[in-house]
Design a protein around this motif. Structure first.
Motif, PDB file in Angstrom:
ATOM      1  N   VAL A 240       0.849  -1.392  -0.084  1.00  0.00           N
ATOM      2  CA  VAL A 240       0.060   0.072   0.079  1.00  0.00           C
ATOM      3  C   VAL A 240       0.921   1.335   0.079  1.00  0.00           C
ATOM      4  CG1 VAL A 240      -1.568   1.292   1.366  1.00  0.00           C
ATOM      5  CG2 VAL A 240      -2.151  -1.113   1.117  1.00  0.00           C
ATOM      6  N   GLY A 241       1.919   1.268   0.784  1.00  0.00           N
ATOM      7  CA  GLY A 241       2.815   2.576   0.933  1.00  0.00           C
ATOM      8  C   GLY A 241       3.381   2.697  -0.489  1.00  0.00           C
ATOM      9  N   THR A 242       3.987   1.670  -1.132  1.00  0.00           N
ATOM     10  CA  THR A 242       4.566   1.883  -2.435  1.00  0.00           C
ATOM     11  C   THR A 242       3.614   2.535  -3.457  1.00  0.00           C
ATOM     12  OG1 THR A 242       6.012   0.103  -1.960  1.00  0.00           O
ATOM     13  CG2 THR A 242       6.255   0.962  -4.159  1.00  0.00           C
ATOM     14  N   ALA A 243       2.513   1.803  -3.435  1.00  0.00           N
ATOM     15  CA  ALA A 243       1.469   2.238  -4.432  1.00  0.00           C
ATOM     16  C   ALA A 243       0.953   3.604  -4.172  1.00  0.00           C
ATOM     17  CB  ALA A 243       0.213   1.083  -4.511  1.00  0.00           C
ATOM     18  N   ALA A 244       0.775   3.969  -2.998  1.00  0.00           N
ATOM     19  CA  ALA A 244       0.205   5.336  -2.594  1.00  0.00           C
ATOM     20  C   ALA A 244       1.321   6.265  -3.096  1.00  0.00           C
ATOM     21  CB  ALA A 244       0.143   5.295  -1.190  1.00  0.00           C
ATOM     22  N   ALA A 245       2.464   6.005  -3.009  1.00  0.00           N
ATOM     23  CA  ALA A 245       3.469   6.737  -3.469  1.00  0.00           C
ATOM     24  C   ALA A 245       3.541   6.795  -4.944  1.00  0.00           C
ATOM     25  CB  ALA A 245       5.180   6.388  -2.987  1.00  0.00           C
ATOM     26  N   MET A 246       3.429   5.875  -5.491  1.00  0.00           N
ATOM     27  CA  MET A 246       3.366   5.901  -6.978  1.00  0.00           C
ATOM     28  C   MET A 246       1.984   6.674  -7.527  1.00  0.00           C
ATOM     29  SD  MET A 246       4.482   2.014  -7.606  1.00  0.00           S
ATOM     30  CE  MET A 246       3.534   1.770  -9.102  1.00  0.00           C
TER      31      MET A 246
END
Lengths: 144, 418
Positions: B338-344
Motif C-alpha cells: 500500500v505504501g509503495t502504491a500510494a507513493a506511485m
C-alpha cells in the motif's frame, strides 16, 4: 473675421498643395512597350512584388525588379499597393527569407537603368515616377 | 547590468555590420547571406519557478535569474544558394540557449529545394514544421510585432525542426491564393537536465498545412499525425506500475508516452491591412499519454502609428483530459504494498506528470518601436493566471511553489536583421 478666414484657408491650401507635391507624385507600374499585357490591378501588382505569384493575365510569366531601399518612389509604391511601410516590408521579407520561401525582387541602381532593363525584357515589371515615363515602356497601372 | 547589456548590444551590432558589408560582395553570385538576432532581457515575479519561451530550455527568468537574457536572445545566420532557377539550398545556423544550458550553434534549417514550377516545389532535409501561424519564423523576432508568440499556444506541441521531405503546391483562383504543404518527417530532441535529461522523438510525422490568402486576409489549417516517444528518468514510474497486475498495466499503457499517437489540429486567421492587424489561433493536441489532450487559443491586435505598434494579446490554455487519476486501488492491495502504491499514485498526479498540463491565461500588453532601418525594440508585459493547480508553462518548479498564483513578466528585446 472674413479676411482672417480666407487667409487661413489659403494658407491651408498652400500647405496642402506643397504636401501633395511632395507625397502624392504619381507612381506608375510599367512593363516593356513590347509586352502584350494592357492593364493590371493593385492586388495583382501587390502579389507580384510580394512573391505570391509569378504569372499574370492567364499565364504570362513576370519578374519584378525594384528600386533601392530608402528611395521615396519605392516607399510610396509599397504603401499604395501592399499597405506596408518600409519596416513592415522588411519584416515580411525576413519571414520569407528565413523560412526558405524566397528572396525579395532584385534591386536596380536608378530609374534610367530600371527603365532600360524593362524596355529590353518583356518578362520584367517595375515602377517609376510618372514623369519618367517614355515610349520604351508601357504603363499598366497608375497609383495615385 | 545595463553596461554589460550595452556592450553585448554593441558587439552584436558591430558583428552584423561586418557580416552585412561582406554580403554585398555576394550579390550577383550563387550565394547570399542573411542574418537575424535578438537581444532580450526578461524579468518574472515568480521566484520559485522559471519563465521561459520553450520547454527545450533548462532555465529562465524568476528562480534561476531575476533578469534572464536566455529567454529570447539568439543570433542566426543563413546562407542561401541559388544554383539555377529550379535548384536552391538553404543552411541556417542559430546560436541560443539550448537544452544543455550552452550556446552551442545548432542547424535550424538545412535543405535542398527543387522548383518544378514557381508554384510546385519539393524540399528535402531539415525543415521547421509550420505548426502554428508563425512557427517557422518564430525565432526571427524582427518579422513580427510581439516580443514572442504566446506560450499558451506555442509551447503546446514539443516539436521544433524535423528532417524529411516537404511538397508545396500553390494555386490561384482569381485573387485568392491557396498554398498546400505536405510534410513527411521525423525528429529527435534531447530534453533538459532540469527534468532529468532524456529525449523526445518520432519516426513518422505526417503533416498537412493549407493557407488561403485573399488580399490582406489569410486563413490557415494545420494537421499533424505522429507516433512519438518521450523518455526521461521520471517515466520509469510506469515500469513500476506494470508490476501491479492488470490495473497497473492499464494505467501505464494509458499514460506512458511510448510510441503514442499524437494528433494536432489548428486553425489560424490574420487580417493585416497595414495600419493595424488582428490575428488569432485555436489549437488542439491529443497526445494519448500523460502529456494529455490540450486546447489553447489566442487573439491579438495592434495599431501601427508610424514607427510605434502598440498591441495586446489574450491567450488561454486548458486541459481537455483529466489532470488527476485515482491510480491503483489501494484497498485491493496487500498491506505491504500500500505504501509503495500510494507513493506511485502521488507521483502520477505530481507536477512532473499529470499536473504538467498547462491551465492558464495571459493578458499581454506591449509595443514595438522601429528604431531605425532593420532594427526594432519591443517591450511587453504579461500577466498570467495559473489555474486548476497547474504550474502553467513555467519550468524548474521549486519546493514551496504555490499553484494557482499570478505571474507578472516584463520583457524587452532588441531585434535586428542583416
Amino acid at each position: 473675421m472674413h479676411i482672417m478666414k480666407s487667409i487661413k484657408l489659403s494658407i491651408l491650401g498652400i500647405v496642402a498643395g506643397c504636401l501633395s507635391n511632395i507625397a502624392m507624385a504619381d507612381v506608375v507600374v510599367i512593363v516593356s512597350a513590347k509586352n502584350k499585357v494592357a492593364a493590371l490591378r493593385v492586388q495583382e501588382v501587390s502579389d507580384i512584388f510580394l512573391g505570391k505569384t509569378s504569372n499574370i493575365a492567364g499565364n504570362v510569366e513576370v519578374i519584378p525588379i525594384d528600386h533601392l531601399e530608402g528611395e521615396s518612389t519605392r516607399d510610396e509604391f509599397y504603401l499604395k499597393t501592399t499597405g506596408k511601410a518600409p519596416s513592415q516590408l522588411k519584416a515580411y521579407w525576413s519571414k520569407r527569407i528565413f523560412t526558405g520561401k524566397g528572396q525579395p525582387p532584385k534591386e536596380v541602381l536608378d530609374t534610367i537603368a530600371l527603365k532600360k532593363m524593362i524596355a529590353d525584357n518583356t518578362k520584367l515589371i517595375g515602377y517609376i515616377d510618372k514623369n519618367a515615363v517614355d515610349p520604351s515602356v508601357k504603363v499598366v497601372l497608375t497609383l495615385q | 547590468m545595463s553596461y554589460q547589456f550595452r556592450s553585448i548590444m554593441l558587439g552584436a551590432l558591430t558583428l552584423c555590420m561586418t557580416i552585412g558589408a561582406r554580403a554585398d560582395a555576394f550579390d550577383q553570385s550563387v550565394f547570399s547571406f542573411n542574418g537575424f538576432g535578438t537581444l532580450g532581457l526578461t524579468h518574472s515575479s515568480e521566484p520559485l519557478a522559471d519563465f521561459t519561451s520553450t520547454f527545450f530550455k533548462p532555465n529562465g527568468a524568476g528562480y534561476t535569474r531575476k533578469w534572464s537574457s536566455d529567454v529570447d536572445s539568439r543570433i542566426g545566420g543563413q546562407v542561401t544558394a541559388n544554383f539555377n532557377k529550379q535548384l536552391s539550398a538553404v543552411l541556417q545556423v542559430i546560436v541560443e540557449q539550448r537544452f544543455d544550458n550552452t550556446y552551442t550553434p545548432a542547424v535550424e534549417w538545412a535543405n535542398i529545394k527543387y522548383e518544378f514550377t514557381p508554384d510546385l516545389s519539393v524540399r528535402f532535409g531539415r525543415i521547421l514544421l509550420p505548426i502554428f501561424q508563425i512557427s517557422d519564423y518564430r525565432k526571427v523576432s524582427y518579422a513580427y510585432a510581439w516580443v514572442r508568440p504566446p506560450n499558451e499556444v506555442y509551447t503546446m506541441v514539443p516539436f521544433a525542426n524535423n528532417d524529411g521531405i516537404d511538397v508545396t503546391y500553390r494555386f490561384h483562383v482569381g485573387d485568392v491564393i491557396n498554398t498546400t504543404q505536405g510534410i513527411y518527417s521525423r525528429f529527435h530532441y534531447s530534453l533538459p537536465k532540469s527534468i532529468g535529461g532524456g529525449s523526445t522523438s518520432a519516426e513518422n510525422v505526417s503533416s498537412l498545412f493549407n493557407t488561403t490568402e485573399y488580399g490582406h486576409a489569410s486563413v490557415r489549417l494545420a494537421y499533424i499525425n505522429s507516433k512519438f516517444t518521450t523518455t526521461f528518468p521520471g517515466l520509469t514510474l510506469f515500469d513500476a506500475f506494470r508490476q501491479f497486475g492488470p490495473e497497473g498495466i492499464a494505467i501505464a499503457n494509458k499514460y506512458d508516452p511510448f510510441n503514442k499517437l499524437m494528433i494536432y489540429t489548428g486553425i489560424g486567421a490574420t487580417y493585416d491591412p497595414g495600419k493595424w492587424f488582428v490575428t488569432g489561433e485555436l489549437s488542439q493536441t491529443n497526445a494519448h499519454s500523460f502529456i494529455g489532450k490540450k486546447q489553447a487559443w489566442y487573439i491579438s491586435s495592434g495599431f501601427r502609428f508610424d514607427k510605434f505598434t502598440p498591441y495586446f494579446i489574450y491567450a488561454k490554455a486548458k486541459a481537455k483530459s483529466e489532470t488527476s487519476d485515482p491510480g491503483l486501488t489501494l484497498s485491493a492491495l496487500p498491506p505491504e504494498l500500500v505504501g509503495t502504491a500510494a507513493a506511485m499514485n502521488g507521483a502520477l498526479n505530481s507536477t512532473a506528470l499529470l499536473k504538467s498540463i498547462p491551465v492558464q491565461n495571459t493578458i499581454s500588453l506591449g509595443a514595438r518601436w522601429d528604431v531605425m532601418k532593420d532594427v526594432s525594440l519591443k517591450v511587453q508585459y504579461d500577466y498570467t493566471t495559473l489555474r486548476n493547480g497547474s504550474f502553467g508553462t513555467l519550468i524548474n518548479l521549486q519546493p514551496g511553489f504555490q499553484p494557482d498564483s499570478k505571474v507578472k513578466v516584463v520583457s524587452a528585446v532588441l531585434d535586428f536583421v542583416f
